[in-house]
Write a protein that holds these residues in place. Structure first.
Motif, PDB file in Angstrom:
ATOM      1  N   ASN A 184      -2.437 -17.482  -2.002  1.00 19.50           N
ATOM      2  CA  ASN A 184      -2.967 -18.827  -2.230  1.00 19.50           C
ATOM      3  C   ASN A 184      -4.342 -19.006  -1.588  1.00 19.50           C
ATOM      4  O   ASN A 184      -5.155 -19.810  -2.059  1.00 19.50           O
ATOM      5  CB  ASN A 184      -2.005 -19.876  -1.681  1.00 19.50           C
ATOM      6  CG  ASN A 184      -0.695 -19.913  -2.455  1.00 19.50           C
ATOM      7  OD1 ASN A 184      -0.644 -19.542  -3.633  1.00 19.50           O
ATOM      8  ND2 ASN A 184       0.369 -20.343  -1.795  1.00 19.50           N
ATOM      9  N   LEU A 185      -4.602 -18.254  -0.521  1.00 23.10           N
ATOM     10  CA  LEU A 185      -5.906 -18.329   0.135  1.00 23.10           C
ATOM     11  C   LEU A 185      -6.939 -17.418  -0.518  1.00 23.10           C
ATOM     12  O   LEU A 185      -8.080 -17.349  -0.051  1.00 23.10           O
ATOM     13  CB  LEU A 185      -5.761 -17.962   1.614  1.00 23.10           C
ATOM     14  CG  LEU A 185      -4.979 -18.963   2.472  1.00 23.10           C
ATOM     15  CD1 LEU A 185      -4.780 -18.426   3.880  1.00 23.10           C
ATOM     16  CD2 LEU A 185      -5.700 -20.317   2.511  1.00 23.10           C
ATOM     17  N   GLY A 186      -6.542 -16.713  -1.573  1.00 24.73           N
ATOM     18  CA  GLY A 186      -7.497 -15.912  -2.331  1.00 24.73           C
ATOM     19  C   GLY A 186      -7.545 -14.445  -1.975  1.00 24.73           C
ATOM     20  O   GLY A 186      -8.436 -13.737  -2.462  1.00 24.73           O
ATOM     21  N   ALA A 187      -6.632 -13.963  -1.150  1.00 23.18           N
ATOM     22  CA  ALA A 187      -6.644 -12.545  -0.779  1.00 23.18           C
ATOM     23  C   ALA A 187      -6.154 -11.694  -1.948  1.00 23.18           C
ATOM     24  O   ALA A 187      -5.209 -12.053  -2.655  1.00 23.18           O
ATOM     25  CB  ALA A 187      -5.751 -12.318   0.445  1.00 23.18           C
ATOM     26  N   GLY A 188      -6.815 -10.542  -2.153  1.00 24.76           N
ATOM     27  CA  GLY A 188      -6.415  -9.618  -3.203  1.00 24.76           C
ATOM     28  C   GLY A 188      -5.218  -8.793  -2.775  1.00 24.76           C
ATOM     29  O   GLY A 188      -4.809  -8.770  -1.604  1.00 24.76           O
ATOM     30  N   ARG A 189      -4.646  -8.064  -3.747  1.00 25.26           N
ATOM     31  CA  ARG A 189      -3.454  -7.274  -3.451  1.00 25.26           C
ATOM     32  C   ARG A 189      -3.735  -6.180  -2.440  1.00 25.26           C
ATOM     33  O   ARG A 189      -2.899  -5.891  -1.580  1.00 25.26           O
ATOM     34  CB  ARG A 189      -2.891  -6.683  -4.743  1.00 25.26           C
ATOM     35  CG  ARG A 189      -2.136  -7.681  -5.589  1.00 25.26           C
ATOM     36  CD  ARG A 189      -1.486  -7.019  -6.779  1.00 25.26           C
ATOM     37  NE  ARG A 189      -2.474  -6.516  -7.728  1.00 25.26           N
ATOM     38  CZ  ARG A 189      -2.158  -5.886  -8.855  1.00 25.26           C
ATOM     39  NH1 ARG A 189      -0.881  -5.679  -9.156  1.00 25.26           N
ATOM     40  NH2 ARG A 189      -3.099  -5.467  -9.676  1.00 25.26           N
ATOM     41  N   LEU A 190      -4.898  -5.537  -2.548  1.00 24.27           N
ATOM     42  CA  LEU A 190      -5.223  -4.463  -1.611  1.00 24.27           C
ATOM     43  C   LEU A 190      -5.354  -4.993  -0.191  1.00 24.27           C
ATOM     44  O   LEU A 190      -4.872  -4.367   0.762  1.00 24.27           O
ATOM     45  CB  LEU A 190      -6.512  -3.771  -2.051  1.00 24.27           C
ATOM     46  CG  LEU A 190      -6.939  -2.550  -1.226  1.00 24.27           C
ATOM     47  CD1 LEU A 190      -5.862  -1.471  -1.283  1.00 24.27           C
ATOM     48  CD2 LEU A 190      -8.275  -2.002  -1.711  1.00 24.27           C
ATOM     49  N   ARG A 191      -5.984  -6.138  -0.039  1.00 24.92           N
ATOM     50  CA  ARG A 191      -6.136  -6.728   1.296  1.00 24.92           C
ATOM     51  C   ARG A 191      -4.791  -7.188   1.847  1.00 24.92           C
ATOM     52  O   ARG A 191      -4.512  -7.004   3.047  1.00 24.92           O
ATOM     53  CB  ARG A 191      -7.113  -7.898   1.232  1.00 24.92           C
ATOM     54  CG  ARG A 191      -7.456  -8.471   2.599  1.00 24.92           C
ATOM     55  CD  ARG A 191      -8.540  -9.523   2.494  1.00 24.92           C
ATOM     56  NE  ARG A 191      -8.920 -10.033   3.811  1.00 24.92           N
ATOM     57  CZ  ARG A 191      -9.828 -10.976   4.014  1.00 24.92           C
ATOM     58  NH1 ARG A 191     -10.492 -11.485   2.970  1.00 24.92           N
ATOM     59  NH2 ARG A 191     -10.097 -11.390   5.235  1.00 24.92           N
ATOM     60  N   ILE A 192      -3.952  -7.762   0.996  1.00 23.37           N
ATOM     61  CA  ILE A 192      -2.621  -8.174   1.445  1.00 23.37           C
ATOM     62  C   ILE A 192      -1.814  -6.960   1.896  1.00 23.37           C
ATOM     63  O   ILE A 192      -1.135  -6.983   2.927  1.00 23.37           O
ATOM     64  CB  ILE A 192      -1.894  -8.923   0.316  1.00 23.37           C
ATOM     65  CG1 ILE A 192      -2.588 -10.251   0.016  1.00 23.37           C
ATOM     66  CG2 ILE A 192      -0.431  -9.166   0.684  1.00 23.37           C
ATOM     67  CD1 ILE A 192      -2.022 -10.961  -1.188  1.00 23.37           C
ATOM     68  N   LEU A 193      -1.905  -5.890   1.112  1.00 21.70           N
ATOM     69  CA  LEU A 193      -1.153  -4.679   1.449  1.00 21.70           C
ATOM     70  C   LEU A 193      -1.607  -4.107   2.775  1.00 21.70           C
ATOM     71  O   LEU A 193      -0.778  -3.765   3.628  1.00 21.70           O
ATOM     72  CB  LEU A 193      -1.320  -3.647   0.329  1.00 21.70           C
ATOM     73  CG  LEU A 193      -0.683  -2.279   0.555  1.00 21.70           C
ATOM     74  CD1 LEU A 193       0.827  -2.405   0.640  1.00 21.70           C
ATOM     75  CD2 LEU A 193      -1.076  -1.309  -0.549  1.00 21.70           C
ATOM     76  N   TRP A 194      -2.911  -3.992   2.971  1.00 23.59           N
ATOM     77  CA  TRP A 194      -3.426  -3.288   4.146  1.00 23.59           C
ATOM     78  C   TRP A 194      -3.380  -4.147   5.411  1.00 23.59           C
ATOM     79  O   TRP A 194      -3.131  -3.627   6.498  1.00 23.59           O
ATOM     80  CB  TRP A 194      -4.860  -2.835   3.869  1.00 23.59           C
ATOM     81  CG  TRP A 194      -5.436  -1.985   4.952  1.00 23.59           C
ATOM     82  CD1 TRP A 194      -6.415  -2.305   5.841  1.00 23.59           C
ATOM     83  CD2 TRP A 194      -5.034  -0.646   5.273  1.00 23.59           C
ATOM     84  NE1 TRP A 194      -6.657  -1.259   6.692  1.00 23.59           N
ATOM     85  CE2 TRP A 194      -5.832  -0.225   6.362  1.00 23.59           C
ATOM     86  CE3 TRP A 194      -4.098   0.233   4.739  1.00 23.59           C
ATOM     87  CZ2 TRP A 194      -5.700   1.043   6.930  1.00 23.59           C
ATOM     88  CZ3 TRP A 194      -3.972   1.490   5.300  1.00 23.59           C
ATOM     89  CH2 TRP A 194      -4.757   1.884   6.371  1.00 23.59           C
ATOM     90  N   GLN A 195      -3.613  -5.443   5.291  1.00 23.97           N
ATOM     91  CA  GLN A 195      -3.729  -6.282   6.482  1.00 23.97           C
ATOM     92  C   GLN A 195      -2.462  -7.061   6.818  1.00 23.97           C
ATOM     93  O   GLN A 195      -2.310  -7.501   7.955  1.00 23.97           O
ATOM     94  CB  GLN A 195      -4.899  -7.260   6.315  1.00 23.97           C
ATOM     95  CG  GLN A 195      -6.256  -6.589   6.230  1.00 23.97           C
ATOM     96  CD  GLN A 195      -7.403  -7.584   6.204  1.00 23.97           C
ATOM     97  OE1 GLN A 195      -7.203  -8.796   6.203  1.00 23.97           O
ATOM     98  NE2 GLN A 195      -8.621  -7.070   6.175  1.00 23.97           N
ATOM     99  N   ILE A 196      -1.563  -7.235   5.848  1.00 19.19           N
ATOM    100  CA  ILE A 196      -0.373  -8.045   6.101  1.00 19.19           C
ATOM    101  C   ILE A 196       0.905  -7.228   5.992  1.00 19.19           C
ATOM    102  O   ILE A 196       1.760  -7.265   6.874  1.00 19.19           O
ATOM    103  CB  ILE A 196      -0.321  -9.243   5.122  1.00 19.19           C
ATOM    104  CG1 ILE A 196      -1.525 -10.167   5.364  1.00 19.19           C
ATOM    105  CG2 ILE A 196       0.983 -10.004   5.265  1.00 19.19           C
ATOM    106  CD1 ILE A 196      -1.596 -11.334   4.421  1.00 19.19           C
ATOM    107  N   VAL A 197       1.042  -6.456   4.917  1.00 21.04           N
ATOM    108  CA  VAL A 197       2.300  -5.756   4.668  1.00 21.04           C
ATOM    109  C   VAL A 197       2.433  -4.509   5.533  1.00 21.04           C
ATOM    110  O   VAL A 197       3.446  -4.318   6.227  1.00 21.04           O
ATOM    111  CB  VAL A 197       2.425  -5.402   3.168  1.00 21.04           C
ATOM    112  CG1 VAL A 197       3.693  -4.588   2.927  1.00 21.04           C
ATOM    113  CG2 VAL A 197       2.434  -6.669   2.330  1.00 21.04           C
TER     114      VAL A 197
END
Length: 278
Positions: A184-197
């Motif tokens: 919802n904040l605009g993060a892409g899948r790659l950024r979500i994967l690397w920084q969150i997951v």
């Protein structure tokens, strides 16, 4: 007269006794014999076997570290990619196909993997034929991959599904709220994967990589079938030293060297785990 009472810990001890006996008989005892045999020489105890092993097989030791280290890194990258797509993928059909397809190498033994890839990676094998068909390589000048690259190919293909299975399970258990909030904040899948997951499943990833590293260090069939010439992996050297010369001293020394490599990798994991818990 006081009645006889069975101690509380006795049933549990009887349950674990077969497993404990198996570990002692088939793992601890051979390990003890191997370590003591590595220091046994004609004059008594010494480091002659290790000196001879380093003189004859130092290139093989370094190659073993290169193969297992590179394979471990590639396995981790591919497992993250597979687990990440299974968790964050938006195409249900592609996710279903990938979930069904990536597990197949789990059911294929290493000896079958080595035999199949021996033909697949040959100079005139299927891989070079397919690359030549699409124009990526010249079939006349194409080189064989039956060397250290073939061993890395076999290890990565065989062990990636195991680590990806652990990782995808850990990713599936994560709270989807953080992922949806990042989207919802605009993060892409790659950024979500690397920084969150990935930071949340780091322990599962490290566990899978350590188990894969130990497995690769112990495989004999793949080096023998794909790259039997020198230099090769230590498992093939140990087998050659025993079968050709009956030299148990040098073979045990090479086994201890392999054990130290594995122990160093496991020590890193234990240190990180203790740091996380503290």
């Amino acid at each position: 007269m006081t009645p006889f009472r069975i101690p509380r810990h006795l049933p549990g001890l009887l349950l674990v006794l077969p497993a404990l006996a198996t570990i002692l008989l088939f793992f601890a005892l051979p390990l003890a014999f191997s370590v003591t045999g590595a220091f046994a020489t004609a004059e008594g105890r010494g480091l002659e076997n290790f000196a001879k092993a380093w003189t004859l097989y130092r290139r093989d030791i370094l190659l073993t570290l290169l193969i297992t280290g590179l394979s471990t890194v590639l396995i981790g990258v591919l497992a993250i990619a597979i687990g990440g797509y299974l968790t964050l993928g938006e195409n249900p059909r592609a996710v279903a196909i990938l979930r069904w397809l990536y597990r197949w190498p789990l059911f294929i033994p290493f000896i079958v993997t080595g035999q199949v890839l021996r033909t697949f990676l040959a100079k005139n094998g299927m891989m070079n034929g397919a690359l030549g068909w699409i124009g990526a390589v010249d079939p006349v000048t194409a080189s064989s991959w039956l060397d250290w690259r073939g061993i890395v190919f076999a290890f990565v293909w065989k062990q990636t599904p195991f680590v990806a299975l652990l990782l995808s399970g850990a990713m599936a258990s994560l709270d989807r709220g953080t992922i949806e909030a990042a989207r919802n904040l605009g993060a892409g899948r790659l950024r979500i994967l690397w920084q969150i997951v990935v930071p949340q499943v780091g322990r599962a990833l490290l566990t899978g990589l350590i188990l894969s590293f130990v497995t690769m260090m112990s495989v004999l069939s793949v080096p023998l079938m794909i790259n039997a010439q020198s230099p090769t992996m230590l498992t093939a050297n140990i087998a050659f030293r025993l079968n050709a010369y009956g030299d148990y001293g040098v073979a045990n020394a090479l086994g201890v060297v392999s054990l130290l490599m594995t122990a160093a990798f496991a020590a890193i994991y234990l240190r990180l785990s203790l740091r996380d818990r503290s």
